[in-house]
Design a protein around this motif. Structure first.
Motif, PDB file in Angstrom:
ATOM      1  N   ASP A 159       0.829  -1.206   0.000  1.00 36.97           N
ATOM      2  CA  ASP A 159       0.000   0.000   0.000  1.00 36.97           C
ATOM      3  C   ASP A 159       0.862   1.254   0.000  1.00 36.97           C
ATOM      4  N   ALA A 160       2.008   1.168   0.667  1.00 39.52           N
ATOM      5  CA  ALA A 160       2.905   2.327   0.707  1.00 39.52           C
ATOM      6  C   ALA A 160       4.331   1.883   0.967  1.00 39.52           C
ATOM      7  N   ILE A 161       5.260   2.742   0.573  1.00 40.88           N
ATOM      8  CA  ILE A 161       6.686   2.556   0.849  1.00 40.88           C
ATOM      9  C   ILE A 161       7.102   3.686   1.788  1.00 40.88           C
ATOM     10  N   LEU A 162       7.696   3.323   2.920  1.00 39.84           N
ATOM     11  CA  LEU A 162       8.127   4.305   3.914  1.00 39.84           C
ATOM     12  C   LEU A 162       9.609   4.587   3.715  1.00 39.84           C
ATOM     13  N   VAL A 163       9.916   5.849   3.438  1.00 40.01           N
ATOM     14  CA  VAL A 163      11.292   6.273   3.173  1.00 40.01           C
ATOM     15  C   VAL A 163      11.857   6.918   4.437  1.00 40.01           C
ATOM     16  N   PRO A 164      12.961   6.394   4.980  1.00 39.39           N
ATOM     17  CA  PRO A 164      13.504   6.962   6.217  1.00 39.39           C
ATOM     18  C   PRO A 164      14.302   8.238   5.972  1.00 39.39           C
ATOM     19  N   LYS A 165      14.392   9.043   7.037  1.00 41.04           N
ATOM     20  CA  LYS A 165      15.252  10.234   7.063  1.00 41.04           C
ATOM     21  C   LYS A 165      15.095  11.125   5.833  1.00 41.04           C
ATOM     22  N   VAL A 166      13.851  11.416   5.496  1.00 44.70           N
ATOM     23  CA  VAL A 166      13.603  12.367   4.409  1.00 44.70           C
ATOM     24  C   VAL A 166      13.951  13.764   4.917  1.00 44.70           C
ATOM     25  N   GLN A 167      14.815  14.444   4.164  1.00 42.68           N
ATOM     26  CA  GLN A 167      15.285  15.756   4.596  1.00 42.68           C
ATOM     27  C   GLN A 167      15.030  16.864   3.574  1.00 42.68           C
ATOM     28  N   ASP A 168      14.683  16.470   2.348  1.00 41.87           N
ATOM     29  CA  ASP A 168      14.385  17.491   1.341  1.00 41.87           C
ATOM     30  C   ASP A 168      13.492  16.877   0.267  1.00 41.87           C
ATOM     31  N   PRO A 169      12.807  17.717  -0.500  1.00 36.26           N
ATOM     32  CA  PRO A 169      11.878  17.208  -1.511  1.00 36.26           C
ATOM     33  C   PRO A 169      12.545  16.362  -2.588  1.00 36.26           C
ATOM     34  N   ASP A 170      13.835  16.592  -2.850  1.00 39.92           N
ATOM     35  CA  ASP A 170      14.510  15.852  -3.914  1.00 39.92           C
ATOM     36  C   ASP A 170      14.510  14.349  -3.654  1.00 39.92           C
ATOM     37  N   GLN A 171      14.596  13.947  -2.396  1.00 42.12           N
ATOM     38  CA  GLN A 171      14.562  12.521  -2.091  1.00 42.12           C
ATOM     39  C   GLN A 171      13.232  11.900  -2.511  1.00 42.12           C
ATOM     40  N   LEU A 172      12.161  12.635  -2.311  1.00 41.73           N
ATOM     41  CA  LEU A 172      10.843  12.137  -2.704  1.00 41.73           C
ATOM     42  C   LEU A 172      10.712  12.076  -4.220  1.00 41.73           C
ATOM     43  N   VAL A 173      11.323  13.025  -4.904  1.00 39.70           N
ATOM     44  CA  VAL A 173      11.295  13.023  -6.367  1.00 39.70           C
ATOM     45  C   VAL A 173      12.049  11.807  -6.906  1.00 39.70           C
ATOM     46  N   VAL A 174      13.191  11.493  -6.305  1.00 31.28           N
ATOM     47  CA  VAL A 174      13.959  10.314  -6.724  1.00 31.28           C
ATOM     48  C   VAL A 174      13.119   9.054  -6.584  1.00 31.28           C
ATOM     49  N   VAL A 175      12.452   8.908  -5.445  1.00 30.49           N
ATOM     50  CA  VAL A 175      11.602   7.732  -5.216  1.00 30.49           C
ATOM     51  C   VAL A 175      10.455   7.703  -6.218  1.00 30.49           C
ATOM     52  N   GLY A 176       9.804   8.843  -6.416  1.00 30.42           N
ATOM     53  CA  GLY A 176       8.677   8.901  -7.342  1.00 30.42           C
ATOM     54  C   GLY A 176       9.066   8.547  -8.757  1.00 30.42           C
ATOM     55  N   ARG A 177      10.189   9.075  -9.207  1.00 32.39           N
ATOM     56  CA  ARG A 177      10.638   8.773 -10.574  1.00 32.39           C
ATOM     57  C   ARG A 177      10.993   7.305 -10.741  1.00 32.39           C
ATOM     58  N   ARG A 178      11.572   6.712  -9.700  1.00 35.66           N
ATOM     59  CA  ARG A 178      11.908   5.297  -9.778  1.00 35.66           C
ATOM     60  C   ARG A 178      10.638   4.445  -9.846  1.00 35.66           C
ATOM     61  N   ALA A 224       8.644  22.820   2.785  1.00 38.69           N
ATOM     62  CA  ALA A 224       9.039  22.443   1.420  1.00 38.69           C
ATOM     63  C   ALA A 224       8.795  20.956   1.170  1.00 38.69           C
ATOM     64  N   ILE A 225       9.047  20.133   2.184  1.00 33.84           N
ATOM     65  CA  ILE A 225       8.811  18.694   2.024  1.00 33.84           C
ATOM     66  C   ILE A 225       7.323  18.432   1.834  1.00 33.84           C
ATOM     67  N   ALA A 226       6.485  19.075   2.662  1.00 38.32           N
ATOM     68  CA  ALA A 226       5.039  18.885   2.533  1.00 38.32           C
ATOM     69  C   ALA A 226       4.528  19.396   1.195  1.00 38.32           C
ATOM     70  N   ALA A 227       5.076  20.515   0.731  1.00 40.11           N
ATOM     71  CA  ALA A 227       4.640  21.111  -0.539  1.00 40.11           C
ATOM     72  C   ALA A 227       5.004  20.242  -1.738  1.00 40.11           C
ATOM     73  N   ALA A 228       5.863  19.244  -1.513  1.00 41.88           N
ATOM     74  CA  ALA A 228       6.245  18.340  -2.603  1.00 41.88           C
ATOM     75  C   ALA A 228       5.207  17.262  -2.851  1.00 41.88           C
ATOM     76  N   ARG A 229       4.109  17.299  -2.129  1.00 39.62           N
ATOM     77  CA  ARG A 229       3.041  16.311  -2.370  1.00 39.62           C
ATOM     78  C   ARG A 229       2.416  16.562  -3.730  1.00 39.62           C
TER      79      ARG A 229
END
Length: 291
Positions: A90-109, A136-141
């Protein structure tokens, strides 16, 4: 309004087949199959295979199944992400998220691997940098990042800031409320961190109550004994649900259709209270549907 209850979300070690089997029967709203903190370095490869198999096998019923990977900057992170993508939890939990770029990397993968949009992304918020950049992290939704939930890592936050973990969490309250405000501003649920002294049930209940009062959507857990009191704390009381239904019914009357404020039982109630009431009823109905 559609709401998925996330009152109680239990960590389970991805290396423990017996624990994963037990997770299918527990009354938690969600289960985090953990490949990070709960697994020793020399067991991570085996745990990855076992956890992915357990997720693919299903059988978790209405429980939300989340797979926590290792950090993307670790030797195991990207392999974990690919294995999680193939298992389609249902979801993948990514540890130690510190900036939106990490979420973009996961999303693109996930996009490159053709993972359905039904597999969402949860982000651990557990460092000072994450707190300082939480807006900024929240705004990356967005549809690419798939971000749905913030999970507070209060143990790591204590380690990184040297703030004491004390009853009432006074040293952390400001940080926790920042995460709640940012998350809810962008439609992101926020789950509280764990209570370590699992045999201290009174302390645990007090922290659950604090989480509810602060606006948390639920709490992460480390022991099955914590599930029932956590569910009770984060479920709206029957009296509150009854009042909510009464408010909705009153505003739904034709004569109140254009009114911003009405009187109910000697109390002035604004239309925004009707919106809050609809969420309360939706949550109560979603919880009832699970039983």
């Amino acid at each position: 309004m559609t709401i998925r209850p996330r009152r109680s979300v239990l960590y389970m070690p991805g290396s423990n087949a017996r624990a994963l089997e037990k997770a299918r029967t527990l009354p938690a709203d969600g289960v985090i199959v953990d490949l990070e903190d709960a697994v020793a370095p020399d067991a991570k490869a085996e745990a990855r295979v076992r956890a992915a198999e357990a997720v693919r096998a299903g059988g978790f019923g209405p429980r939300e199944v989340v797979l926590r990977i290792n950090g993307l900057d670790t030797p195991w992170g990207m392999e974990d992400l690919d294995a999680a993508a193939a298992a389609a939890p249902d979801a993948i939990l990514v540890p130690k998220v510190q900036d939106p770029d990490q979420l973009v990397v996961v999303g693109r993968r996930l996009e490159a691997l053709g993972v359905p949009a039904t597999t969402r992304v949860w982000a651990m918020i557990e460092t000072p940098i994450a707190i300082l950049d939480i807006h900024a992290i929240a705004a990356a939704r967005n549809p690419l990042t798939r971000l749905d939930v913030f999970v507070l890592g209060t143990n790591d936050l204590s380690k990184e800031t040297r703030a004491a973990l004390v009853p009432g969490r006074a040293p952390m309250v400001g940080w926790l409320t920042q995460v709640i405000a940012a998350g809810h501003a962008y439609g992101i649920d926020v789950l509280d961190g764990v209570w370590n002294q699992f045999q201290d049930m009174e302390g645990f209940k007090a922290e659950c109550t604090q989480g509810v009062e602060m606006g948390m959507d639920g709490k992460t857990l480390i022991h099955p004994s914590q599930i029932e009191p956590c569910n009770a704390a984060f479920s709206p009381p029957d009296s509150e649900v009854g009042r909510a239904r009464a408010i909705i019914s009153a505003f739904d009357l034709p004569e109140n259709a254009s009114k911003g404020v009405i009187q109910i039982d000697g109390r002035m109630v604004e239309r925004m209270h009707a919106d809050m009431a609809r969420r309360t009823v939706a949550l109560a109905d979603a919880i009832a549907a699970r039983t």
